[in-house]
Design an enzyme around this catalytic site. Structure first.
Site, PDB file in Angstrom:
ATOM      1  N   SER A 233       0.896  -1.179   0.025  1.00  0.00           N
ATOM      2  CA  SER A 233      -0.174  -0.125  -0.025  1.00  0.00           C
ATOM      3  C   SER A 233       0.647   1.171  -0.021  1.00  0.00           C
ATOM      4  O   SER A 233       0.477   2.104  -0.658  1.00  0.00           O
ATOM      5  CB  SER A 233      -0.954   0.092   1.150  1.00  0.00           C
ATOM      6  N   HIS A 263      -2.411  -8.695   2.393  1.00  0.00           N
ATOM      7  CA  HIS A 263      -1.747  -7.655   2.848  1.00  0.00           C
ATOM      8  C   HIS A 263      -3.030  -7.165   3.949  1.00  0.00           C
ATOM      9  O   HIS A 263      -3.232  -7.762   4.883  1.00  0.00           O
ATOM     10  CB  HIS A 263      -1.707  -6.378   1.726  1.00  0.00           C
ATOM     11  N   HIS A 309       5.704 -12.945   7.262  1.00  0.00           N
ATOM     12  CA  HIS A 309       5.792 -11.521   7.038  1.00  0.00           C
ATOM     13  C   HIS A 309       7.166 -11.458   5.788  1.00  0.00           C
ATOM     14  O   HIS A 309       8.035 -12.361   5.859  1.00  0.00           O
ATOM     15  CB  HIS A 309       6.145 -10.654   8.256  1.00  0.00           C
ATOM     16  N   ARG A 318       3.242  -5.360  17.050  1.00  0.00           N
ATOM     17  CA  ARG A 318       1.904  -4.864  17.055  1.00  0.00           C
ATOM     18  C   ARG A 318       0.875  -5.936  17.516  1.00  0.00           C
ATOM     19  O   ARG A 318       0.128  -5.643  18.023  1.00  0.00           O
ATOM     20  CB  ARG A 318       1.594  -4.455  15.492  1.00  0.00           C
ATOM     21  N   ASP A 364      -2.088  -8.595  11.933  1.00  0.00           N
ATOM     22  CA  ASP A 364      -3.539  -8.991  11.552  1.00  0.00           C
ATOM     23  C   ASP A 364      -3.975 -10.254  12.579  1.00  0.00           C
ATOM     24  O   ASP A 364      -5.100 -10.825  12.349  1.00  0.00           O
ATOM     25  CB  ASP A 364      -3.484  -9.470  10.332  1.00  0.00           C
TER      26      ASP A 364
HETATM   27  N1  HAX Z   1       0.747 -19.806   5.986  1.00  0.00           N
HETATM   28  C1  HAX Z   1       1.285 -20.759   4.880  1.00  0.00           C
HETATM   29  N2  HAX Z   1       2.067 -20.653   3.911  1.00  0.00           N
HETATM   30  C2  HAX Z   1       2.997 -19.647   3.988  1.00  0.00           C
HETATM   31  C3  HAX Z   1       2.762 -18.489   5.119  1.00  0.00           C
HETATM   32  C4  HAX Z   1       1.699 -18.744   6.010  1.00  0.00           C
HETATM   33  N3  HAX Z   1       0.846 -17.630   7.103  1.00  0.00           N
HETATM   34  N4  HAX Z   1       3.599 -17.176   5.128  1.00  0.00           N
HETATM   35  C5  HAX Z   1       4.198 -17.958   4.066  1.00  0.00           C
HETATM   36  N5  HAX Z   1       3.907 -19.046   3.449  1.00  0.00           N
HETATM   37  C6  HAX Z   1       4.521 -19.617   2.362  1.00  0.00           C
HETATM   38  C7  HAX Z   1       4.434 -18.713   1.260  1.00  0.00           C
HETATM   39  O1  HAX Z   1       3.150 -18.967   0.549  1.00  0.00           O
HETATM   40  C8  HAX Z   1       5.325 -19.367   0.157  1.00  0.00           C
HETATM   41  O2  HAX Z   1       4.877 -20.451  -0.369  1.00  0.00           O
HETATM   42  P1  HAX Z   1       5.316 -20.883  -1.902  1.00  0.00           P
HETATM   43  O3  HAX Z   1       7.007 -20.759  -1.954  1.00  0.00           O
HETATM   44  O4  HAX Z   1       4.620 -21.769  -2.140  1.00  0.00           O
HETATM   45  O5  HAX Z   1       4.784 -19.554  -2.748  1.00  0.00           O
HETATM   46  C9  HAX Z   1       6.686 -19.446   1.258  1.00  0.00           C
HETATM   47  O6  HAX Z   1       6.068 -19.712   2.352  1.00  0.00           O
HETATM   48  C10 HAX Z   1       7.645 -18.390   1.306  1.00  0.00           C
HETATM   49  O7  HAX Z   1       7.088 -17.242   1.718  1.00  0.00           O
HETATM   50  P2  HAX Z   1       7.670 -16.220   2.493  1.00  0.00           P
HETATM   51  O8  HAX Z   1       8.988 -15.891   1.793  1.00  0.00           O
HETATM   52  O9  HAX Z   1       8.001 -16.762   3.730  1.00  0.00           O
HETATM   53  O10 HAX Z   1       6.845 -14.904   2.565  1.00  0.00           O
HETATM   54  P3  HAX Z   1       6.397 -13.800   1.495  1.00  0.00           P
HETATM   55  O11 HAX Z   1       7.204 -12.610   1.773  1.00  0.00           O
HETATM   56  O12 HAX Z   1       6.586 -14.343   0.021  1.00  0.00           O
HETATM   57  O13 HAX Z   1       4.948 -13.428   1.858  1.00  0.00           O
HETATM   58  C11 HAX Z   1       3.163 -12.821   3.469  1.00  0.00           C
HETATM   59  C12 HAX Z   1       4.698 -12.766   3.044  1.00  0.00           C
HETATM   60  C13 HAX Z   1       2.742 -12.002   4.491  1.00  0.00           C
HETATM   61  C14 HAX Z   1       2.508 -12.218   2.016  1.00  0.00           C
HETATM   62  C15 HAX Z   1       2.888 -14.483   3.629  1.00  0.00           C
HETATM   63  O14 HAX Z   1       3.700 -14.619   5.001  1.00  0.00           O
HETATM   64  C16 HAX Z   1       1.451 -14.885   3.852  1.00  0.00           C
HETATM   65  O15 HAX Z   1       0.650 -14.960   2.854  1.00  0.00           O
HETATM   66  N6  HAX Z   1       0.963 -14.684   5.199  1.00  0.00           N
HETATM   67  C17 HAX Z   1      -0.437 -14.976   5.544  1.00  0.00           C
HETATM   68  C18 HAX Z   1      -1.356 -13.714   5.155  1.00  0.00           C
HETATM   69  C19 HAX Z   1      -1.023 -12.607   5.824  1.00  0.00           C
HETATM   70  O16 HAX Z   1      -1.125 -12.792   7.128  1.00  0.00           O
HETATM   71  N7  HAX Z   1      -0.876 -11.383   5.567  1.00  0.00           N
HETATM   72  C20 HAX Z   1      -0.584 -10.164   6.246  1.00  0.00           C
HETATM   73  C21 HAX Z   1       0.768  -9.731   6.495  1.00  0.00           C
HETATM   74  C22 HAX Z   1       0.970  -8.615   7.232  1.00  0.00           C
HETATM   75  C23 HAX Z   1       0.538  -7.364   6.574  1.00  0.00           C
HETATM   76  O17 HAX Z   1       0.739  -6.859   5.542  1.00  0.00           O
HETATM   77  N8  HAX Z   1      -0.714  -6.859   6.992  1.00  0.00           N
HETATM   78  O18 HAX Z   1      -1.278  -5.856   6.289  1.00  0.00           O
END
Ligand code: HAX
Length: 423
Positions: A233, A263, A309, A318, A364
């Protein structure tokens, strides 16, 4: 002139000079290198631009203008806005002045409500919120002054004027959407004697006899205010604002990114997940049963919302601040109990799963259970609350970008063919 603007007017020339000297001295030094895999993975970890409002360290989390978040959880949202912009906490006088400024711009024009009424009844609250912001674009002072030939040196002041007017209206817009979208009856008018969070609580019409919901919303709006410059964002709004699109365009662009489930929408997804656990087990499950439930979800190819994250490698401060609040105010609530139990279970599961680089909870993971307790049960509204707060960070970043004359964002992409032939 407002005391906030006066403070910025005093600070900006020194920072401009400092950066001019820094560029002269270190302009050709490298701060990052880019690998082929980074180019294919969301530019993760590439240091490529500057954001001074806040920073995120992998092992400590959010630091606002040099202050670790957990040291300042007691401050009000208005204070954190002043801090983001100026680097200082406001004096009592400066705080009163800012509150007065907010109070004189609380009203959302009628045409906005008419636009929102025309949308289908089941429109997502984030679509309504972002549409409402965009509908007000014609109010932009920046755009009107730009059309009249405003000199570059004055850009930041017009951005700040727009920013304050927009921020002042966001709790009114959000609470109005809450009542409209979830059939809570007519809108409740803002009360100019209340603070930002108090006014929001008042306009939702939700009961708050003890004042704890007000305290929660103060904490909520404070904690979500900023998270450095590279998150979806912030980066989206930074990019749009760099084209000199005004804050109405740039904030709504950023918030469209916040509306994604990876996000800001993760807060709605997370509470949905917690309620599913509650329904499945008719209350608090055992640790073993919850572990198995999490594994089933992962084995079905779904993420555990609220965990992981892109930058953090520790429990998000947080999250810790929300858990502290919950321990103090709603300790025996069953939904909050599930959130607490998930914290004991999920990191171990994610570590064993071996994919997520960060197995810890993010912001979150806990917020929804607290909102739910205080009667804000419509979880697809939660990202609107995140948006009200995060707009402070976007606007603060924009003010400084224009004050420092940061040019239009335009990184260079390459083709796969180029990588094959040149690396
Ligand atoms: N559950 C399961 N798998 C997860 C995971 C979770 N909570 N977090 C990461 N992974 C997986 C990813 O999907 C990725 O899988 P692939 O290789 O199959 O694509 C792998 O682990 C490596 O990911 P990463 O490098 O650890 O994480 P990224 O930087 O790519 O993504 C995210 C970060 C926050 C998007 C990710 O951890 C996620 O999807 N979390 C769940 C959704 C979430 O809580 N989002 C909010 C984040 C905070 C925020 O921005 N708030 O606004």
């Amino acid at each position: 002139m407002s005391l906030l603007k006066e403070q910025l007017k005093n600070k900006i020339p020194a920072v401009q000079e400092e950066i001019k000297n820094l560029l002269h001295e270190k302009g050709d030094e490298k701060i990052s290198e880019v690998t082929v895999s980074q180019a294919y993975s969301g530019m993760r970890g590439i240091k490529a631009f500057v954001c001074d409002t806040s920073s995120v360290s992998a092992d400590k989390g959010l630091i606002i203008r040099g202050k670790p978040l957990l040291d300042i959880t007691n401050i009000a949202p208005e204070e954190v806005f002043f801090l983001l912009l100026t680097g200082d906490l406001p004096t009592v006088n400066q705080m009163d002045n800012l509150k007065k400024e907010f109070s004189s711009h609380l009203i959302v024009p009628d045409y906005v409500w008419n636009v929102l009424k025309a949308l289908p009844k089941d429109t997502h609250p984030m679509t309504m919120f972002n549409t409402g912001i965009l509908a007000m674009q014609g109010e932009s002072i920046f755009q009107k002054k730009y059309d009249k030939g405003m000199p570059k040196e004055e850009y930041w002041e017009a951005i700040l004027d727009d920013g304050i007017r927009l921020l002042a209206k966001l709790p009114t817009l959000g609470a109005g959407i809450y009542r409209m979208r979830f059939n809570k009856g007519p809108k409740i008018a803002p009360d100019s004697t209340k603070d930002w969070a108090g006014n929001f609580v008042h306009m939702t019409g939700l009961p708050d006899e003890q004042g704890s919901f007000h305290k929660l919303m103060q904490l909520y709006f404070m904690l979500h205010c900023d998270h450095e410059g590279g998150n979806v964002s912030a980066f989206a709004s930074h990019t749009v604002a760099s084209a000199l699109s005004d804050p109405y365009y740039a904030v709504s662009a950023g918030l469209n990114g916040l509306a994604g489930p990876l996000h800001g929408l993760a807060n709605q997804e997370c509470l949905k997940f917690v309620l599913n656990v509650f329904d499945e087990f008719k209350g608090l499950p055992s640790k073993n049963a919850l572990t198995e439930y999490c594994w089933n979800r992962l084995n079905n190819g779904r993420v555990i919302p609220g965990y992981g994250h892109a930058v953090l490698r520790c429990p998000d401060p947080r999250f810790s601040a929300f858990i502290d609040f919950g321990q103090k105010h709603i300790k025996n609530d069953e939904i909050f109990g599930i959130v607490d139990l998930l914290f004991k279970v999920v990191p171990g599961v994610l570590k064993e799963h071996g994919k997520a680089k960060n197995p810890w909870p993010n912001v979150d993971a806990a917020s929804g259970s607290l909102l739910y307790y205080y009667g804000l049960k419509e979880f697809n509204f939660y990202t609107v609350l995140f948006s009200i707060s995060r707009s402070m960070g976007m606007i603060s970043q924009m003010v400084w970008e224009r004050a420092l004359g940061i040019p239009i964002t335009r990184p260079k992409s390459v083709t796969t063919e180029w990588i094959k032939n040149n690396i």
